[in-house]
Scaffold this motif. Structure first.
Motif, PDB file in Angstrom:
ATOM      1  N   THR A   1       0.806  -1.229   0.000  1.00 15.30           N
ATOM      2  CA  THR A   1       0.000   0.000   0.000  1.00 15.30           C
ATOM      3  C   THR A   1       0.833   1.271   0.000  1.00 15.30           C
ATOM      4  O   THR A   1       0.277   2.368  -0.036  1.00 15.30           O
ATOM      5  N   GLY A   2       2.156   1.126   0.050  1.00 22.61           N
ATOM      6  CA  GLY A   2       3.025   2.289  -0.031  1.00 22.61           C
ATOM      7  C   GLY A   2       3.282   2.998   1.278  1.00 22.61           C
ATOM      8  O   GLY A   2       3.880   4.070   1.287  1.00 22.61           O
ATOM      9  N   GLU A   3       2.863   2.407   2.389  1.00 23.46           N
ATOM     10  CA  GLU A   3       3.134   3.032   3.686  1.00 23.46           C
ATOM     11  C   GLU A   3       4.529   2.703   4.196  1.00 23.46           C
ATOM     12  O   GLU A   3       5.018   3.345   5.126  1.00 23.46           O
ATOM     13  N   VAL A   4       5.158   1.694   3.606  1.00 19.93           N
ATOM     14  CA  VAL A   4       6.596   1.487   3.762  1.00 19.93           C
ATOM     15  C   VAL A   4       7.164   1.236   2.373  1.00 19.93           C
ATOM     16  O   VAL A   4       6.442   0.927   1.422  1.00 19.93           O
ATOM     17  N   VAL A   5       8.472   1.367   2.265  1.00 23.26           N
ATOM     18  CA  VAL A   5       9.186   1.192   0.997  1.00 23.26           C
ATOM     19  C   VAL A   5      10.299   0.176   1.208  1.00 23.26           C
ATOM     20  O   VAL A   5      10.963   0.199   2.259  1.00 23.26           O
ATOM     21  N   CYS A   6      10.493  -0.705   0.234  1.00 27.03           N
ATOM     22  CA  CYS A   6      11.688  -1.545   0.240  1.00 27.03           C
ATOM     23  C   CYS A   6      12.810  -0.722  -0.377  1.00 27.03           C
ATOM     24  O   CYS A   6      12.816  -0.466  -1.583  1.00 27.03           O
ATOM     25  N   SER A   7      13.737  -0.293   0.460  1.00 29.26           N
ATOM     26  CA  SER A   7      14.787   0.628   0.034  1.00 29.26           C
ATOM     27  C   SER A   7      16.067  -0.074  -0.403  1.00 29.26           C
ATOM     28  O   SER A   7      16.930   0.547  -1.015  1.00 29.26           O
ATOM     29  N   GLU A   8      16.192  -1.363  -0.079  1.00 33.88           N
ATOM     30  CA  GLU A   8      17.348  -2.144  -0.519  1.00 33.88           C
ATOM     31  C   GLU A   8      17.135  -3.602  -0.148  1.00 33.88           C
ATOM     32  O   GLU A   8      16.187  -3.959   0.541  1.00 33.88           O
ATOM     33  N   ARG A   9      18.057  -4.441  -0.647  1.00 28.37           N
ATOM     34  CA  ARG A   9      18.142  -5.830  -0.211  1.00 28.37           C
ATOM     35  C   ARG A   9      19.459  -5.988   0.540  1.00 28.37           C
ATOM     36  O   ARG A   9      20.495  -5.545   0.077  1.00 28.37           O
ATOM     37  N   ARG A  10      19.373  -6.635   1.694  1.00 27.49           N
ATOM     38  CA  ARG A  10      20.582  -6.850   2.512  1.00 27.49           C
ATOM     39  C   ARG A  10      20.656  -8.334   2.837  1.00 27.49           C
ATOM     40  O   ARG A  10      19.789  -8.860   3.531  1.00 27.49           O
ATOM     41  N   GLY A  11      21.669  -9.019   2.277  1.00 31.99           N
ATOM     42  CA  GLY A  11      21.731 -10.456   2.447  1.00 31.99           C
ATOM     43  C   GLY A  11      20.493 -11.134   1.892  1.00 31.99           C
ATOM     44  O   GLY A  11      20.017 -12.135   2.430  1.00 31.99           O
ATOM     45  N   TRP A  12      19.977 -10.576   0.810  1.00 32.89           N
ATOM     46  CA  TRP A  12      18.775 -11.012   0.105  1.00 32.89           C
ATOM     47  C   TRP A  12      17.502 -10.769   0.909  1.00 32.89           C
ATOM     48  O   TRP A  12      16.418 -11.173   0.518  1.00 32.89           O
ATOM     49  N   LYS A  13      17.571 -10.098   2.021  1.00 31.30           N
ATOM     50  CA  LYS A  13      16.375  -9.756   2.783  1.00 31.30           C
ATOM     51  C   LYS A  13      15.950  -8.331   2.431  1.00 31.30           C
ATOM     52  O   LYS A  13      16.797  -7.437   2.297  1.00 31.30           O
ATOM     53  N   ARG A  14      14.662  -8.127   2.297  1.00 27.65           N
ATOM     54  CA  ARG A  14      14.170  -6.776   2.070  1.00 27.65           C
ATOM     55  C   ARG A  14      14.435  -5.906   3.278  1.00 27.65           C
ATOM     56  O   ARG A  14      14.258  -6.342   4.416  1.00 27.65           O
TER      57      ARG A  14
END
Length: 393
Positions: free
Chosen positions: A170-183
């Motif tokens: 819904t856009g209330e959080v953003v996936c800003s990167e992947r770290r160790g393949w985790k969002r």
């Protein structure tokens, strides 16, 4: 479908193929100044996938166009300085941050639906807890938020994981990167530049822009080709294509209407062809019917096919050479050796470009030898092995 205007341009099948190659960054000099970020902006979407053979697919995409760009540099280019975000496009994709406003229609649709695949036991409490943690502690993975699993089967998410993925939808959080393949999840006000942090584009304008961008990234395509680029519905395409700026064209051998980006028609595609191995998730080939129509090449990802039923291998990568798909190889790594577990060629002349592509890929991932284990025929195995020996591989 609505009534269509008559095509204003007729293209041969070869012209359409070359337009598609140039639009995808495989014909002409690569934009090395733009680098990985330039590739991302040009393509508009880079698909993510868990499979890692030579490298993960999102690393293979810029490699295929730019050559041996450093793998650490690829990750840094995607995930630093708020240049990109992850969201649902063709699939789970890395997207240029400039496209954040264009997906407002999808975020609104998710909100209206009210849930994803999983149902939250206490939506208000669970989502508020996630937002409060992110506000207080900064970007976090689902593990750092409290755990992704509930202790049951692998697909049984925890309440926290369900909540944060719902907020992502819904856009209330953003996936800003992947770290160790985790969002890594963050708040939009930190992850999205102020000038882009808005959802004021109505659905029609979002769709119009995405259709125009998909047409630019493909160069030329049918209704299904262009709609599928960002997984739009056919009727959504129909509603906006007349205002998208795309030009109706007729393509030799294509049984359905097509559209082209005007800039793709402005000049004839010329330049050097890239010789490379392609991820099966590369946007040049991710649409299998389009791939067969343009290249006369049938490809299937067999990673999820039982091993005894595989024809070309677990992660068969098409070989692009001379602007055509000339074979495929299922690669693996054994220490510092790149192993062609299985390969096939469309003609004997493809042995040399297959060897060059294997050698370049090996060097990119830190291997210093290449071995052919199996081929479609003994003659193909011998020919590629001989070409590798000539290259010092």
């Amino acid at each position: 479908m609505t009534s269509l205007p008559p095509p204003t341009v007729s293209l041969s099948a070869d012209e359409a193929r070359r337009i598609a190659l140039r639009a995808q960054g495989f014909l002409g000099a690569p934009d090395r100044r733009g680098g990985v970020r330039g590739v991302l902006r040009h393509l508009g979407a880079v698909q993510l996938d868990t499979i890692s053979v030579l490298a993960r697919s999102h690393e293979l995409i810029p490699y295929a166009r730019l050559g041996a760009v450093g793998r650490d540099a690829v990750e840094k280019a995607y995930w630093t300085d708020r240049h990109a975000f992850e969201y649902w496009s063709h699939a789970a994709c890395i997207l240029p941050i400039e496209e954040w406003p264009h997906f407002a229609f999808r975020r609104r649709a998710n909100r209206a639906r009210g849930h994803r695949w999983h149902i939250l036991e206490d939506k208000q409490h669970s989502t508020r807890a996630v937002l409060d943690r992110l506000k207080a502690d900064g970007p976090l993975t689902s593990t750092e938020l409290g755990g992704a699993k509930n202790g049951g089967e692998w697909f049984e998410w925890s309440e926290t994981k369900i909540a944060v993925e719902w907020l992502l939808d819904t856009g209330e959080v953003v996936c800003s990167e992947r770290r160790g393949w985790k969002r890594v999840y963050d708040l939009p006000e930190r992850a999205v530049p102020d000038a882009l942090l808005h959802d004021d584009l109505d659905d029609r304008e979002c769709l119009r822009r995405l259709v125009a961008l998909a047409g630019r990234s493909l160069g030329v395509g049918t209704r299904a080709d262009i709609a599928d680029y960002h997984r739009l519905k056919g009727e959504q395409f129909d509603a906006v294509v007349a205002d998208s700026g795309l030009v109706p064209v007729e393509v030799e051998g294509w049984s359905k209407p097509a559209w082209a980006d005007p800039s793709a028609l402005a000049t004839a595609p010329r330049g050097r062809h890239r010789t490379t191995l392609l991820s099966p998730f590369d946007s040049l080939v991710w649409d299998r019917p389009r791939t067969e129509r343009i290249f006369g090449f049938t490809h299937r990802l067999e990673a999820y096919v039982p091993k005894p039923k595989r024809i070309h291998g677990y992660f068969a990568m098409p070989l692009l050479a001379g602007g055509r798909l000339q074979g495929r190889v299922d690669p693996a790594r054994e220490g510092r050796t790149l192993v062609a577990r299985q390969l096939s060629l469309t003609s004997p002349a493809a042995a040399a470009p297959m060897a060059r592509a294997l050698r370049e890929a090996a060097e990119w991932v830190g291997c210093d030898a290449v071995r052919v284990d199996r081929a479609q025929s003994a003659a193909e195995a011998s020919a590629v092995t001989a070409e590798l020996a000539a290259l010092g591989a």
